[in-house]
Design a protein around this motif. Structure first.
Motif, short mmCIF file in Angstrom:
data_model
loop_
_atom_site.label_atom_id
_atom_site.label_comp_id
_atom_site.label_asym_id
_atom_site.label_seq_id
_atom_site.Cartn_x
_atom_site.Cartn_y
_atom_site.Cartn_z
N ALA A 105 70.09 -24.75 -10.24
CA ALA A 105 70.42 -26.05 -9.67
C ALA A 105 69.18 -26.68 -9.04
CB ALA A 105 71.52 -25.91 -8.62
N LEU A 106 68.38 -25.86 -8.36
CA LEU A 106 67.14 -26.37 -7.76
C LEU A 106 66.20 -26.86 -8.85
CD1 LEU A 106 65.31 -26.76 -5.28
CD2 LEU A 106 64.43 -24.44 -5.69
N ALA A 107 66.08 -26.04 -9.95
CA ALA A 107 65.18 -26.44 -11.04
C ALA A 107 65.64 -27.77 -11.65
CB ALA A 107 65.16 -25.37 -12.12
N GLY A 108 66.98 -27.90 -11.86
CA GLY A 108 67.51 -29.16 -12.42
C GLY A 108 67.23 -30.31 -11.50
N LEU A 109 67.39 -30.10 -10.20
CA LEU A 109 67.15 -31.17 -9.23
C LEU A 109 65.69 -31.61 -9.26
CD1 LEU A 109 68.85 -32.60 -7.02
CD2 LEU A 109 67.73 -31.07 -5.36
N LEU A 110 64.79 -30.61 -9.28
CA LEU A 110 63.35 -30.92 -9.33
C LEU A 110 63.02 -31.71 -10.61
CD1 LEU A 110 61.63 -27.64 -8.11
CD2 LEU A 110 61.50 -29.90 -7.04
N PHE A 111 63.61 -31.24 -11.73
CA PHE A 111 63.34 -31.90 -13.02
C PHE A 111 63.78 -33.36 -12.97
CE2 PHE A 111 64.10 -33.04 -17.40
CZ PHE A 111 63.01 -32.49 -18.03
N LEU A 112 64.98 -33.59 -12.41
CA LEU A 112 65.51 -34.94 -12.32
C LEU A 112 64.64 -35.81 -11.42
CD1 LEU A 112 68.04 -35.91 -13.74
CD2 LEU A 112 69.22 -35.84 -11.54
N LEU A 113 64.22 -35.23 -10.32
CA LEU A 113 63.34 -35.98 -9.41
C LEU A 113 62.06 -36.40 -10.13
CD1 LEU A 113 63.60 -34.05 -6.01
CD2 LEU A 113 64.14 -36.45 -6.44
N GLY A 114 61.50 -35.40 -10.84
CA GLY A 114 60.26 -35.70 -11.59
C GLY A 114 60.50 -36.80 -12.61
N LEU A 115 61.63 -36.71 -13.34
CA LEU A 115 61.92 -37.71 -14.38
C LEU A 115 62.05 -39.10 -13.77
CD1 LEU A 115 62.61 -38.29 -17.32
CD2 LEU A 115 65.00 -37.83 -16.78
N ILE A 116 62.79 -39.18 -12.68
CA ILE A 116 62.95 -40.48 -12.00
C ILE A 116 61.58 -41.01 -11.59
CG2 ILE A 116 63.87 -41.57 -9.93
CD1 ILE A 116 66.28 -39.65 -10.22
N GLY A 117 60.74 -40.08 -11.07
CA GLY A 117 59.38 -40.49 -10.70
C GLY A 117 58.64 -41.09 -11.88
N VAL A 118 58.72 -40.42 -13.05
CA VAL A 118 58.02 -40.92 -14.25
C VAL A 118 58.53 -42.31 -14.62
CG1 VAL A 118 57.78 -40.58 -16.73
CG2 VAL A 118 57.43 -38.68 -15.18
N LEU A 119 59.85 -42.50 -14.50
CA LEU A 119 60.43 -43.76 -14.95
C LEU A 119 60.17 -44.91 -13.98
CD1 LEU A 119 63.84 -42.68 -16.51
CD2 LEU A 119 61.64 -43.03 -17.60
#
Lengths: 103, 623
Positions: free
Chosen positions: A12-26
């Motif tokens: 869940a932490l990994a998914g959260l981090l990934f989502l945060l990163g993706l939002i950052g990229v976008l």
């Protein structure tokens, strides 16, 4: 004997981090933040590998993380070159300025 | 080495001449172009002479010379093979011999051309190509090679009629000739297809043998259909009724072209075709009768039309038409050899007439109206003498070449089993008319008061060929049809008594024509102008002048409707299908290119969106 963290939490932490990163990229337009967000996404993937490796007691997860580190290093080498070029040509770090290749 | 082996050189020499002139026409000096242009045909004529001598020494047996196989596809392997027999040898002799003389003449005629000063080499390139194509037509051993030559001469005819391309009228004349003959060619192509389907071969000799074996004595319908289709092709090429309208307009080309293509050789291709395919016409007497009728009608119409023309070349054009009518007529009544004989003598004297008319035209600075000539016999003695000789041959006075050939035709016609008297009578009236219009032309052009200044500047290369053609025209009758004996079914000339009443009347017809012509146009016992000015006379004159209304008919029945349809359909309805396809593709391209914004974050968002969609599908949330 350390207390084992349940794998669901780690994922869940990994998914959260990934989502945060993706939002950052976008949403970020500054190329530096873009790259940092990419780094976060890669580390999220790495975390998932390590957690999975620990769960099954296999070394594969940690080996994959080594590859991801190597990939991140290569990416930084190329990306910094792009950043320098961007700064020189457009005198800003906004990636949306470099939208001339289309159609 | 046997002379017969040189057969390949006969068509090859003009082809090489054409290639040299066509590729280098901008770089060759005029002298070189003249030597190459006339020389190549000269080489060809020389080779033809050697081949001819050898052919007769070897006993006049038909021979072949295989050059190469054109293609070989599933048992269909037409060869480029030359076939030599009396008929093709006679044609080859006329094409190369008369062709050479005309080429030599043309080196003088075209030297200082006023309209196309740069076109000298181009002119000879086309002329050489024509000679090559015509030789392939007569020497080809299968229908495919024959058709190749047939279309080749059509192309050269088009190119040379429109040689003075600055004037749109000449281009129109060239297109007219091309399109009208194409109508005939379509019939001919259909005939050839049908022959191939029915007989399974395109070798001419083999197909004729097969045709005899299959149809002779049995059901002749197929032979009739093929015969009529071939006749259609012959009619188009040889300017016979009803496809004759292109020939008078074809006079737009330079005069040597008229002499070579539109008098001596190409227009006789139809006669050659029917003679070559004579077995088909022997199997089907109806088809042969059609040939005779076409010939008779043409020679009748054309000789009346020639009487009222004012352009010297148009007079000769209609005269050519009517003389070819005689040849068709001869084929139709079974005087096969006489037809080819007349083809030969006509080539001599009509080439002579055209070339001497060319000299007159050149001396008068391109004046072609006979009523602006007059009284030229003193000023232009050589053209006058040669035109006089040509005219007496055309009118068929006794012991000229035209007499020998025409006499046999008329007397054979008289012996025709069913329509003898009609055929002979029609031909006799036309013979009278021939003498009449010839006399009119001679009197108007060379006698009376002089109306235009004339400067004869012709040199040896122009009057030399005239003299040779004079000799051929006068003496050509004496070497008779020995040349064509044996290939055609009547086996030469049957002997006629020259003292039967019919023979005497036939012989007297030209004299009568000349006498009447002299009375009317020379002594003016009838006021022709007043007669032509009267209401009925004027209407009749205009009817004759316009070629009996055929041009008017075709203009209104074919040309105008087609032009009208073309105007209506300017936007081309069929094209809309393709235009819609193009529009749809373009639209899709625009929509697709919108996704390519060039923005990095837009691409990343799409990727993330796609990934999310993929996960949702995998998890079974959607889809």
């Amino acid at each position: 004997m350390p207390v084992a963290v349940p794998i669901e939490h780690v994922l869940a932490l990994a998914g959260l981090l990934f989502l945060l990163g993706l939002i950052g990229v976008l949403v970020r337009r500054n190329v530096m933040f873009l790259l940092m967000s990419l780094e976060v996404m890669m580390n999220a993937a790495g975390l998932a590998f390590v957690a999975a490796g620990a769960r099954w007691g296999a070394p594969d997860g940690q080996i994959m993380f080594m590859f991801i580190l190597a990939l991140a290093a290569a990416e930084v080498a190329v990306a910094l070159g792009i950043v320098v070029q961007l700064a020189r040509r457009f005198e800003s770090l906004d990636v949306d300025n470099a939208d001339e290749m289309y159609g | 080495m046997s002379g017969m082996d040189l057969l390949w050189l006969v068509p090859a020499a003009p082809l090489v001449g054409f290639l040299i002139l066509f590729v280098l026409h901008d770089y060759l000096p005029k002298t070189v172009a003249a030597v190459v242009g006339a020389g190549s045909v000269g080489v060809s004529a020389l080779a033809a002479l050697l081949v001819g001598i050898d052919y007769y020494e070897a006993g006049a047996e038909p021979t072949w010379q295989l050059l190469w196989t054109w293609m070989s596809v599933a048992g269909f392997d037409p060869a480029i093979r030359l076939y030599l027999d009396g008929l093709s040898l006679a044609m080859t002799g006329v094409i190369t011999g008369v062709g050479f003389l005309i080429h030599v003449y043309a080196t003088g005629y075209m030297w200082n051309d006023h309209e196309e000063p740069e076109g000298f080499a181009r002119f000879f390139a086309y002329m050489n190509l024509f000679v090559f194509a015509m030789l392939m037509l007569v020497l080809g051993d299968n229908l495919l090679v024959l058709f190749l030559g047939w279309e080749g001469v059509g192309l050269c005819s088009y190119l040379l009629i429109g040689f003075y391309h600055q004037d749109p009228a000449n281009g129109y004349a060239a297109r007219k000739a091309f399109v009208v003959t194409r109508v005939g060619d379509t019939f001919m192509a259909l005939g050839l297809f049908l022959m191939f389907r029915e007989l399974g071969t395109i070798e001419i000799q083999e197909s004729l043998t097969l045709a005899n074996a299959q149809w002779s004595g049995g059901d002749t319908t197929m032979a009739l259909i093929i015969g009529l289709l071939l006749l259609g092709g012959a009619v188009g090429k040889s300017a016979q009724v009803p496809l004759q309208t292109w020939l008078p307009d074809a006079m737009a080309g330079p005069t040597p072209v008229s002499a070579l293509i539109h008098a001596a050789t190409m227009v006789t291709a139809g006669v050659y075709l029917i003679a070559r395919m004579h077995d088909i016409f022997l199997i089907s007497p109806e088809a042969q009768l059609a040939v005779a009728v076409v010939g008779l009608v043409t020679l009748f119409i054309a000789s009346f039309t020639a009487l009222v023309q004012t352009d010297i070349k148009r007079v000769l054009a209609f005269s050519t038409m009517s003389q070819i009518g005689y040849m068709f007529f001869a084929l139709g009544v079974g005087a096969w050899s006489a037809a080819i004989f007349h083809l030969m003598t006509h080539a001599f004297f009509k080439a002579l007439l055209f070339l001497s008319a060319g000299s007159v035209i050149l001396a008068l600075h391109h004046e072609q109206d006979i009523f602006k000539m007059g009284g030229l016999w003193r000023k232009l003695p050589i053209p006058f003498a040669s035109m006089l000789i040509g005219s007496i041959c055309l009118a068929a006075l006794p012991f000229t070449s035209g007499f020998f050939s025409k006499d046999v035709i008329m007397l054979t016609a008289f012996e025709h089993e069913s329509h003898g008297l009609v055929f002979w009578g029609g031909a006799a009236i036309a013979a009278f008319m021939t003498a009449l219009y010839t006399t009119r032309m001679m009197i108007v052009v060379f006698f009376g008061g002089q109306r235009t200044e004339a400067h004869d500047s012709s040199r040896l290369n122009m009057w030399g060929p005239l003299l040779v053609l004079c000799a051929l025209s006068l003496l050509g009758g004496w070497f008779g049809f020995g040349v064509v004996a044996g290939v055609l079914p009547d086996g030469g000339l049957s002997e006629f008594s020259h003292f039967s009443p019919v023979a005497i009347i036939t012989m007297l017809m030209p004299f009568l024509g000349i006498f009447v012509g002299w009375l009317v146009f020379g002594r003016r016992i009838i006021d022709v102008e007043a007669l032509a000015a009267s209401k009925a006379g004027n209407a009749l004159k205009r009817f004759f002048f316009g070629g009996w209304g055929f041009d008017w008919l075709y203009d209104n029945a074919v040309v105008r409707p087609v032009m009208w349809a073309a105007r209506i359909n300017k936007g081309d309805i069929v094209d809309w299908i393709y235009r819609i396809t193009v529009a749809v593709t373009r639209g899709a391209h625009h929509v697709g290119s919108l996704t390519q914004s060039g923005r990095l974050r837009w691409y990343a968002a799409n990727m993330a969106f796609g990934l999310a969609l993929f996960f949702l599908i995998v998890l079974g949330v959607i889809g």
